[in-house]
Design a protein around this motif. Structure first.
Motif, PDB file in Angstrom:
ATOM      1  N   UNK A 125       0.889  -1.223   0.065  1.00  0.00           N
ATOM      2  CA  UNK A 125       0.098  -0.052  -0.193  1.00  0.00           C
ATOM      3  C   UNK A 125       0.778   1.305   0.124  1.00  0.00           C
ATOM      4  N   UNK A 126       2.025   1.068   0.845  1.00  0.00           N
ATOM      5  CA  UNK A 126       2.711   2.322   0.938  1.00  0.00           C
ATOM      6  C   UNK A 126       4.074   2.489  -0.031  1.00  0.00           C
ATOM      7  N   UNK A 127       4.540   1.264  -0.367  1.00  0.00           N
ATOM      8  CA  UNK A 127       5.509   1.197  -1.320  1.00  0.00           C
ATOM      9  C   UNK A 127       5.469   0.273  -2.734  1.00  0.00           C
ATOM     10  N   UNK A 128       4.297   0.483  -3.313  1.00  0.00           N
ATOM     11  CA  UNK A 128       3.956  -0.571  -4.504  1.00  0.00           C
ATOM     12  C   UNK A 128       4.855  -0.268  -5.598  1.00  0.00           C
ATOM     13  N   UNK A 129       5.001  -1.478  -6.558  1.00  0.00           N
ATOM     14  CA  UNK A 129       5.583  -1.288  -7.868  1.00  0.00           C
ATOM     15  C   UNK A 129       4.546  -1.207  -8.948  1.00  0.00           C
ATOM     16  N   UNK A 130       3.524  -1.195  -8.609  1.00  0.00           N
ATOM     17  CA  UNK A 130       2.418  -1.078  -9.809  1.00  0.00           C
ATOM     18  C   UNK A 130       1.152  -0.606  -8.968  1.00  0.00           C
ATOM     19  N   UNK A 131       0.319   0.311  -9.714  1.00  0.00           N
ATOM     20  CA  UNK A 131      -0.717   1.105  -9.292  1.00  0.00           C
ATOM     21  C   UNK A 131      -1.980   0.866 -10.336  1.00  0.00           C
ATOM     22  N   UNK A 132      -3.005   0.772  -9.991  1.00  0.00           N
ATOM     23  CA  UNK A 132      -4.301   0.661 -10.778  1.00  0.00           C
ATOM     24  C   UNK A 132      -5.229   1.903 -10.061  1.00  0.00           C
ATOM     25  N   UNK A 133      -5.786   2.680 -10.981  1.00  0.00           N
ATOM     26  CA  UNK A 133      -6.573   3.760 -10.535  1.00  0.00           C
ATOM     27  C   UNK A 133      -8.011   3.318 -11.158  1.00  0.00           C
TER      28      UNK A 133
END
Length: 692
Positions: free
Chosen positions: A1-9
């Protein structure tokens, strides 16, 4: 949650000013290194990035996902993310437990879905978070339109902000940025349906990128996790500065309606924060002052304040502030004072040290006075008040050189310059290692906090307290039964006997010795004196018989529905100090022990000390000694000193009883406890146990 490698919005918007558009815009412009996947069924591209119609169409499993869609769509999104194996969701969506019962039910469903898939969930009703070093900004604040966070300056530290309120959390960030304080990580927790403030503080306690933790709380959820986090921060020597709002009844109501928090008892929360060395800030200004003063990472466990000033008036003001903060300002040694008088005969060399305006003529005197304060006075914190001299083109460079020479030899001290200077000059002083405050009174508050941090860091972990075996009765006991339970746990009672009839009462009084006290025994009457249920100074057998009849008549007249189980006959003790002990069950932190002096001290002045149960004897005695009325136990005005160690043992025993009794124990009131002179003990004269 705080240090991700990939993010979806989820709910990504092509408009960078909308709630679903800001996180994308920030991460694109700030250089998040991993893939960012917008989910929008109506567009092929969002802000230049390839978009996907739904979660199932994503090219991979995101480490974290932002949920920025309304109502039922948010629930469906969390379910879809969970099925894909996404481990963390940040839910912006509002309309949950902060609104009404239907919202509470919807929030419970959201949490159930997340936990069913092993997913951590931030929010709902949260503004998001950012981790600036990663370029990671799952947040919809407008703060970043107003300028980029200031770069860290030497000695300015890295302050993490954890806030239940999104808008106020980013307000703190903006205010810190304006002060030049670096805040690389900000997390807002919203309704805390799953991830709580304690979780965030705990993460910051373990993260090497955070040195100081600033927290805003409207109410603590998940008390054990919160306590573990504060202990982790203490062990890591990371100061926690907290603004806990909801002190007033109106404020507590606003907190419930805002983030669905459990405000708890404010005095209990304050005691818990004190236990772990947390500084409770009264306002934003104080929070930032204390966090700023913590950035040199110097925390003197035995903190003393020395002041060198060109203004006698400023010295007086600083002294007043130090007394309010209980910060010691011991005087300079006599021989050091004599040496300073040789340099300036009309100076005040005690502490505060007033070196007078003579230093305008010879700036080397500043260095001599400052060095004497450090090396002869031994002060761990120093305030140098030089007002506008600190910015004077003709004097500032000389002042800086003199102070720097002393500071270089003593870098382990906390140095404050109280000067009025333009920002560029302030930055020069800060680069040298000074804390700069215009208002020296604010500096005193901040310096005193660093000493309390140091004392907390130096304390060993809380000692384990052996717990008794406690079996609570099916129903609340009467006074005699309550005292028996407490005596078994180690809290002695005044010699007494529970009697069923008048002749039994006479025999008990004869055995105990006159004079005696007689009291109604009833599990239904909590305050016996209010119904005429207490007789003092019963001097002989005839008085016992008359008293028995009188008590029974009073019960029939004033409490006709109460069950009367008998009459308690007890020794009347004289020459004792009356103290109240008690237990209350806090909805967040569990059983809490209380001690206060009797009479007006507890009823009117509310002179009490509180701690979580259990407390050992040492901590119990510290509670007792913290009372404003403690001198009455310590021989004030010629009284004999009371048996404080016996009282501490009684308080510790009561706290262990409460910790062992479990959740059915609602409260205990032992009032008064009669504390006899030194070596003679402390005895419970009355006790009420309420069961839930």
């Amino acid at each position: 949650m705080l240090s991700p490698r990939s993010v979806a919005v989820i709910g990504a918007s092509d408009d960078p000013t909308r709630i679903g558009g800001r996180p994308l815009s920030y991460m694109i412009s700030r250089g998040f290194a991993g893939p960012v996947w917008p989910v929008n069924p109506k567009r092929d591209r969002v802000q230049g990035l390839a978009a996907f119609p739904d979660v199932d169409a994503l090219p991979g499993v995101p480490d974290a996902a932002i949920v920025a869609v309304p109502g039922a769509l948010a629930e469906a999104a969390v379910e879809a993310l969970g099925r894909r194996g996404c481990p963390a969701a940040i839910v912006f969506t509002a309309g949950y437990a902060e609104v009404d019962e239907a919202g509470q039910a919807a929030q419970a469903r959201l949490v159930s879905i997340a936990r069913g898939h092993g997913m951590r969930l931030l929010g709902p009703n949260c503004l998001g978070l950012f981790n600036a070093p990663l370029g990671y900004f799952p947040i919809f604040t407008a703060s970043f339109e107003n300028g980029w966070p200031a770069e860290p300056l030497p000695g300015r530290g890295r302050v993490g902000i954890a806030s239940q309120s999104g808008a106020y959390g980013t307000h703190l960030f903006g205010a810190a940025r304006n002060r030049g304080i670096a805040t690389p990580v900000v997390v807002t927790t919203g309704n805390e349906a799953e991830v709580t403030l304690g979780d965030v503080i705990g993460w910051m306690a373990e993260d090497d990128g955070i040195e100081v933790i600033a927290a805003y709380s409207e109410g603590v959820r998940e008390g054990p996790r919160f306590l573990e986090a504060l202990e982790a921060a203490r062990r890591a020597r990371k100061p926690v500065v907290m603004m806990k709002v909801g002190r007033s009844a109106l404020g507590a109501h606003a907190a419930r309606s805002h983030t669905a928090s459990i405000a708890g008892d404010d005095a209990v929360t304050g005691a818990v924060l004190e236990e772990f060395g947390v500084h409770r800030a009264r306002n934003t200004e104080e929070m930032l002052d204390v966090a700023y003063a913590a950035t040199p990472r110097i925390y003197p466990a035995r903190n003393t304040l020395g002041v060198v000033s060109i203004s006698g008036g400023a010295g007086v003001m600083i002294s007043d502030a130090a007394e309010e903060q209980a910060m010691p300002m011991p005087p300079m040694p006599e021989d050091a004072q004599e040496r300073l008088r040789v340099l300036i005969p009309y100076c005040n060399p005690a502490n505060p040290v007033d070196c007078t305006a003579q230093v305008f003529n010879d700036m080397t005197l500043v260095g001599a006075f400052a060095r004497a304060m450090v090396e002869d006075g031994g002060y761990t914190s120093l305030i140098a008040f030089f007002t506008q001299v600190g910015a004077s083109p003709s004097l500032a460079a000389k002042l800086r050189a003199q102070l720097n020479a002393v500071r270089a030899d003593h870098p382990d001290r906390l140095w404050v310059l109280s000067v009025l200077a333009p920002p560029e000059r302030v930055r020069e002083y800060e680069a040298d290692g000074y804390l700069v405050f215009e208002d020296p009174s604010r500096a005193v508050v901040a310096l005193a906090a660093q000493g309390r941090f140091g004392a907390a860091f130096a304390r060993p972990p809380r000692a384990a307290v052996p717990l008794p075996t406690v079996t609570l009765p099916a129903e609340a006991p009467d006074e005699a039964g309550a005292k028996r339970l407490l005596e078994e746990a180690g809290l002695p009672a005044v010699p007494e006997a529970a009697t069923a009839g008048v002749e039994e009462a006479v025999e008990a009084a004869r055995r105990i010795g006159f004079p005696v006290v007689m009291k109604l025994l009833s599990p239904d009457i909590l305050h016996k004196s209010e119904v005429g249920g207490v007789l003092l100074g019963v001097a002989d057998e005839a008085a016992v018989r008359a008293g028995h009849a009188r008590l029974m008549a009073n019960a029939a007249a004033n409490a006709p529905s109460a069950r009367v189980t008998g009459i308690l006959v007890a020794r009347q003790v004289s020459g004792a100090v009356e103290v109240a002990l008690g237990i209350a069950r806090d909805p967040v932190f569990g059983p809490v022990a209380m001690v206060g002096l009797g009479g007006v001290f507890i009823e009117v002045l509310r002179d009490v000390a509180l701690r979580r149960c259990p407390v050992d004897v040492t901590e119990a005695e510290a509670m007792i000694r913290s009372l404003r009325g403690f001198p009455l136990l310590d021989g004030a005005r010629g009284r004999p000193r009371a048996d404080v160690p016996a009282l501490a043992r009684a308080l510790s025993a009561l706290s262990a009883f409460a910790a062992a009794a479990g959740e059915r124990l609602a409260s205990v009131d032992v009032n008064p406890v009669l504390v006899l002179p030194e070596g003679e003990g402390a005895f419970a004269a009355d006790a009420v146990i309420e069961l839930g």
